[in-house]
Design a protein around this motif. Sequence first.
Motif, PDB file in Angstrom:
ATOM      1  N   LEU A   1       9.051  11.837  -2.334  1.00 42.62           N
ATOM      2  CA  LEU A   1       9.197  13.255  -1.992  1.00 42.62           C
ATOM      3  C   LEU A   1      10.626  13.755  -2.151  1.00 42.62           C
ATOM      4  CD1 LEU A   1       6.989  13.276   1.233  1.00 42.62           C
ATOM      5  CD2 LEU A   1       6.353  14.095  -1.045  1.00 42.62           C
ATOM      6  N   ALA A   2      11.589  12.844  -2.057  1.00 44.25           N
ATOM      7  CA  ALA A   2      13.001  13.194  -2.195  1.00 44.25           C
ATOM      8  C   ALA A   2      13.794  11.903  -2.338  1.00 44.25           C
ATOM      9  CB  ALA A   2      13.486  13.995  -0.980  1.00 44.25           C
ATOM     10  N   GLU A   3      15.056  12.031  -2.743  1.00 40.23           N
ATOM     11  CA  GLU A   3      15.908  10.847  -2.873  1.00 40.23           C
ATOM     12  C   GLU A   3      16.724  10.592  -1.612  1.00 40.23           C
ATOM     13  OE1 GLU A   3      18.320  11.150  -6.333  1.00 40.23           O
ATOM     14  OE2 GLU A   3      16.621  11.109  -7.730  1.00 40.23           O
ATOM     15  N   ASN A   4      16.895  11.637  -0.797  1.00 39.06           N
ATOM     16  CA  ASN A   4      17.699  11.507   0.416  1.00 39.06           C
ATOM     17  C   ASN A   4      17.044  12.235   1.578  1.00 39.06           C
ATOM     18  OD1 ASN A   4      20.461  10.302  -0.605  1.00 39.06           O
ATOM     19  ND2 ASN A   4      19.868  11.879  -2.086  1.00 39.06           N
ATOM     20  N   PHE A   5      16.956  11.539   2.732  1.00 40.24           N
ATOM     21  CA  PHE A   5      16.419  12.130   3.947  1.00 40.24           C
ATOM     22  C   PHE A   5      17.407  11.919   5.090  1.00 40.24           C
ATOM     23  CE2 PHE A   5      12.674  10.897   1.509  1.00 40.24           C
ATOM     24  CZ  PHE A   5      11.865  12.026   1.585  1.00 40.24           C
ATOM     25  N   GLU A   6      17.489  12.914   5.964  1.00 37.62           N
ATOM     26  CA  GLU A   6      18.229  12.761   7.207  1.00 37.62           C
ATOM     27  C   GLU A   6      17.299  13.129   8.347  1.00 37.62           C
ATOM     28  OE1 GLU A   6      22.073  14.593   7.421  1.00 37.62           O
ATOM     29  OE2 GLU A   6      22.437  14.329   5.274  1.00 37.62           O
ATOM     30  N   LEU A   7      17.167  12.226   9.337  1.00 33.47           N
ATOM     31  CA  LEU A   7      16.284  12.461  10.465  1.00 33.47           C
ATOM     32  C   LEU A   7      17.094  12.480  11.749  1.00 33.47           C
ATOM     33  CD1 LEU A   7      14.511  11.000   8.171  1.00 33.47           C
ATOM     34  CD2 LEU A   7      12.923  10.503  10.020  1.00 33.47           C
ATOM     35  N   ALA A   8      16.937  13.551  12.504  1.00 36.51           N
ATOM     36  CA  ALA A   8      17.614  13.680  13.797  1.00 36.51           C
ATOM     37  C   ALA A   8      16.705  14.443  14.741  1.00 36.51           C
ATOM     38  CB  ALA A   8      18.947  14.400  13.653  1.00 36.51           C
ATOM     39  N   ASP A   9      16.299  13.797  15.828  1.00 37.92           N
ATOM     40  CA  ASP A   9      15.376  14.407  16.786  1.00 37.92           C
ATOM     41  C   ASP A   9      14.119  14.865  16.048  1.00 37.92           C
ATOM     42  OD1 ASP A   9      17.165  13.955  18.908  1.00 37.92           O
ATOM     43  OD2 ASP A   9      18.240  15.796  18.440  1.00 37.92           O
ATOM     44  N   SER A  10      13.724  16.119  16.213  1.00 37.20           N
ATOM     45  CA  SER A  10      12.482  16.606  15.611  1.00 37.20           C
ATOM     46  C   SER A  10      12.675  17.156  14.207  1.00 37.20           C
ATOM     47  CB  SER A  10      11.863  17.693  16.493  1.00 37.20           C
ATOM     48  OG  SER A  10      12.731  18.808  16.592  1.00 37.20           O
TER      49      SER A  10
ATOM     50  N   LEU B   1       7.760   6.840   4.120  1.00 42.43           N
ATOM     51  CA  LEU B   1       8.663   7.904   3.693  1.00 42.43           C
ATOM     52  C   LEU B   1       9.614   7.405   2.610  1.00 42.43           C
ATOM     53  CD1 LEU B   1       9.645  10.849   4.211  1.00 42.43           C
ATOM     54  CD2 LEU B   1      11.266   9.883   5.871  1.00 42.43           C
ATOM     55  N   THR B   2      10.081   6.167   2.753  1.00 45.53           N
ATOM     56  CA  THR B   2      11.012   5.572   1.798  1.00 45.53           C
ATOM     57  C   THR B   2      10.445   5.556   0.387  1.00 45.53           C
ATOM     58  OG1 THR B   2      11.940   4.157   3.528  1.00 45.53           O
ATOM     59  CG2 THR B   2      12.346   3.498   1.254  1.00 45.53           C
ATOM     60  N   TYR B   3       9.127   5.306   0.272  1.00 47.51           N
ATOM     61  CA  TYR B   3       8.509   5.158  -1.049  1.00 47.51           C
ATOM     62  C   TYR B   3       7.553   6.308  -1.395  1.00 47.51           C
ATOM     63  CZ  TYR B   3      10.444   0.515  -0.649  1.00 47.51           C
ATOM     64  OH  TYR B   3      11.315  -0.536  -0.505  1.00 47.51           O
ATOM     65  N   ALA B   4       7.639   7.419  -0.680  1.00 48.43           N
ATOM     66  CA  ALA B   4       6.711   8.531  -0.917  1.00 48.43           C
ATOM     67  C   ALA B   4       7.050   9.331  -2.162  1.00 48.43           C
ATOM     68  CB  ALA B   4       6.682   9.450   0.302  1.00 48.43           C
TER      69      ALA B   4
ATOM     70  N   GLU C   1       0.808  -1.205   0.000  1.00 49.23           N
ATOM     71  CA  GLU C   1       0.000   0.000   0.000  1.00 49.23           C
ATOM     72  C   GLU C   1       0.845   1.261   0.000  1.00 49.23           C
ATOM     73  OE1 GLU C   1      -2.677  -0.170   3.207  1.00 49.23           O
ATOM     74  OE2 GLU C   1      -3.723  -1.949   2.504  1.00 49.23           O
ATOM     75  N   ALA C   2       2.127   1.125   0.362  1.00 53.10           N
ATOM     76  CA  ALA C   2       2.963   2.305   0.491  1.00 53.10           C
ATOM     77  C   ALA C   2       3.720   2.644  -0.773  1.00 53.10           C
ATOM     78  CB  ALA C   2       3.962   2.101   1.630  1.00 53.10           C
ATOM     79  N   VAL C   3       3.787   1.713  -1.742  1.00 53.23           N
ATOM     80  CA  VAL C   3       4.602   1.931  -2.925  1.00 53.23           C
ATOM     81  C   VAL C   3       3.757   2.463  -4.071  1.00 53.23           C
ATOM     82  CG1 VAL C   3       6.158   0.860  -4.575  1.00 53.23           C
ATOM     83  CG2 VAL C   3       6.096   0.034  -2.230  1.00 53.23           C
ATOM     84  N   PRO C   4       3.920   3.748  -4.439  1.00 52.71           N
ATOM     85  CA  PRO C   4       3.145   4.327  -5.536  1.00 52.71           C
ATOM     86  C   PRO C   4       3.826   4.073  -6.878  1.00 52.71           C
ATOM     87  CG  PRO C   4       4.403   6.039  -4.431  1.00 52.71           C
ATOM     88  CD  PRO C   4       4.734   4.736  -3.749  1.00 52.71           C
ATOM     89  N   GLY C   5       3.437   2.984  -7.562  1.00 50.90           N
ATOM     90  CA  GLY C   5       3.992   2.710  -8.875  1.00 50.90           C
ATOM     91  C   GLY C   5       5.458   2.308  -8.819  1.00 50.90           C
ATOM     92  N   ASN C   6       6.261   2.969  -9.660  1.00 52.30           N
ATOM     93  CA  ASN C   6       7.677   2.635  -9.771  1.00 52.30           C
ATOM     94  C   ASN C   6       8.560   3.675  -9.091  1.00 52.30           C
ATOM     95  OD1 ASN C   6       7.177   0.293 -11.352  1.00 52.30           O
ATOM     96  ND2 ASN C   6       6.879   1.596 -13.151  1.00 52.30           N
ATOM     97  N   VAL C   7       8.142   4.166  -7.962  1.00 46.25           N
ATOM     98  CA  VAL C   7       8.917   5.163  -7.240  1.00 46.25           C
ATOM     99  C   VAL C   7      10.238   4.573  -6.768  1.00 46.25           C
ATOM    100  CG1 VAL C   7       9.025   6.600  -5.161  1.00 46.25           C
ATOM    101  CG2 VAL C   7       6.916   6.482  -6.498  1.00 46.25           C
ATOM    102  N   LYS C   8      11.314   5.288  -7.017  1.00 47.09           N
ATOM    103  CA  LYS C   8      12.630   4.839  -6.560  1.00 47.09           C
ATOM    104  C   LYS C   8      12.728   5.019  -5.049  1.00 47.09           C
ATOM    105  CE  LYS C   8      17.576   5.816  -7.008  1.00 47.09           C
ATOM    106  NZ  LYS C   8      18.598   6.680  -7.653  1.00 47.09           N
ATOM    107  N   PRO C   9      13.114   3.969  -4.322  1.00 44.61           N
ATOM    108  CA  PRO C   9      13.222   4.084  -2.865  1.00 44.61           C
ATOM    109  C   PRO C   9      14.246   5.147  -2.473  1.00 44.61           C
ATOM    110  CG  PRO C   9      13.282   1.792  -3.544  1.00 44.61           C
ATOM    111  CD  PRO C   9      13.437   2.610  -4.786  1.00 44.61           C
ATOM    112  N   ALA C  10      13.917   5.908  -1.460  1.00 48.59           N
ATOM    113  CA  ALA C  10      14.824   6.949  -0.972  1.00 48.59           C
ATOM    114  C   ALA C  10      15.836   6.358  -0.001  1.00 48.59           C
ATOM    115  CB  ALA C  10      14.019   8.048  -0.280  1.00 48.59           C
ATOM    116  N   LYS C  11      16.921   7.059   0.184  1.00 48.28           N
ATOM    117  CA  LYS C  11      17.918   6.699   1.195  1.00 48.28           C
ATOM    118  C   LYS C  11      17.634   7.523   2.446  1.00 48.28           C
ATOM    119  CE  LYS C  11      21.566   5.747  -2.187  1.00 48.28           C
ATOM    120  NZ  LYS C  11      22.931   6.129  -2.637  1.00 48.28           N
TER     121      LYS C  11
END
Length: 232
Positions: A79-88, A74-77, A47-57
């Motif tokens: 919205l971007a190819e690279n995400f960094e998450l730290a705290d908020s 988030l991986t398959y949204a 349900e999270a994979v929209p078509g052939n979206v490239k997974p993000a890092k």
Amino acid sequence: MAAMHFLACTSGSLTPEQHSTPVLDSLLADTALLGEDAVVPTDTVEEAVPGNVKPAKIKLANDLDYSADFLKKLTYAGLAENFELADSFIVLEQTDTFVFPMLLPLATMGKAAKWTNFVASKQGYLYSLDVSMANYTTLDFNFELRKNRQTVDQIRGKADLNPGFLLGSESDDDEATGNSYFASEYHFEGQECTFSIRIGEDEGVKKVKLIKLCKSGKFNINLENCPVLLEK
């Protein structure tokens, strides 16, 4: 994309639980969090994979700060190819910084999150929602619909933030004040029911609206007819 910033009554009998590290470890092993050659885990993210979206890092400072379901989406949204998450904070492509919604007290190391009660009444029914913030993406909740002091419907679980919040907040209306206000939506998917919590702030007052859809159709709640729940 411009950066967006979100602003940052208890029931002590309910104890939030952290998402398990093994679940997150499995996600990290199966998706592009490992690199270019990752494959889509079709048995868990259909349900999270929209078509052939490239997974993000995705780079994480602490995996327990976010739910496995949120990271999966988030991986398959796309919205971007690279995400960094730290705290908020969540950073897209090392340039655009966003802040997770922080309208409720957050659980801290060694200390359980504070529970907040929101209530409203309509047509003889009392809507009561106990909610706490388990981490930056997840709300633990217990919802009860009561009539004549008796609970006629109840649902509880964990509701996760949709990565779509990065595109902008939802907008809800309060008929009592005539005001519109921005809200963040958290979603729970169960076998029999889905449940959404939309929490926002209107001139310093926290407000909640709910959506509840069950296969039985009994005691369903749609957004338009849901009263605004206020902090008790």
